[in-house]
Design a protein around this motif. Structure first.
Motif: not given
Length: 242
Positions: A35-40
């Motif tokens: 989720s962090s990667f996709r948001s970034a």
């Protein structure tokens, strides 16, 4: 191969209850990382690269530049840099009122930053991808005690590939998110990390310290996960250029 399947294969503990708990813990942390990667990546798509942001800022400061009706937010590193200049200026003025800069002061801060900062040279680094690969390397090591390894050759022929099962988990996760991410890019990140010791002795929380923490956007309150203490925290106001 599913990431959880790889972790089960890597796990050394034979106690089924501990194995189930470790797999569940790994799954929660992996979901946070993804989720962090996709948001970034989504954020990066909107604001562009660091060099693009610096160019946009320089253009916006020019009195001759043609203004666009669309305002675009600066790259986060530039916002942090402007905020750091402002905090330094407050300390020099011996002021602790925590006020935000006036439009005139903000303009001066941006001019100072633009005069000092130079664009990155060469091919832009995959900073977001690199950070998250490092985080997953640490997570695999922490969960299983087995490092992620890779190689650029196979049988003396150039053929970038993941060697260990931990490396294959990394490939499965990131190629599953975005097939455009090349195996070569992932292999290079893993090899460089191991060469530089970028993940040595580090754990998942070293890369994602706010995991299991809660942030209230309305109040600005941050509730940390148990066992953590916040030494300092500054909200960086957004900066837009047209």
């Amino acid at each position: 191969m599913k990431p959880q399947t790889g972790i089960i294969a890597l796990a050394r503990n034979s106690d089924p209850r501990l194995l189930d708990a470790n797999v569940a813990k790994f799954g929660r942390r992996l979901a946070y990382l993804v989720s962090s990667f996709r948001s970034a990546r989504s954020y990066e798509t909107h604001v562009g690269t660091f060099n693009m942001g610096l160019s946009r800022l320089t253009r916006a400061l020019s009195s001759r530049a043609k203004r666009s009706p669309r305002k675009v937010r600066l790259h986060p590193l530039l916002e942090v840099a402007v905020n750091s200049l402002w905090l330094k200026r407050l300390r020099e003025m011996d002021s602790d009122d925590g006020r935000t800069p006036t439009p005139e002061e903000m303009l001066g801060l941006c001019r100072e930053l633009a005069s000092k900062v130079k664009p990155f040279r060469g091919r832009p680094a995959h900073s977001v991808l690199t950070h998250h690969v490092h985080g997953l390397m640490a997570l695999v090591q922490e969960t299983c005690g087995s490092p992620a390894t890779a190689s650029r050759t196979r049988n003396s022929v150039y053929d970038p590939h993941m060697v260990s099962l931990g490396g294959q988990v990394i490939e499965t996760v990131f190629r599953g998110i975005d097939p455009a991410i090349s195996v070569t890019a992932l292999v290079n990140i893993v090899l460089n990390a191991r060469s530089l010791g970028a993940t040595e002795g580090k754990r998942f929380r070293d890369f994602f310290p706010f995991y299991d923490s809660e942030f209230d956007a309305a109040t600005g309150d941050l509730t940390l996960a148990p066992g953590l203490r916040l030494e300092g925290f500054e909200l960086v106001p957004p900066i837009y250029c047209s």
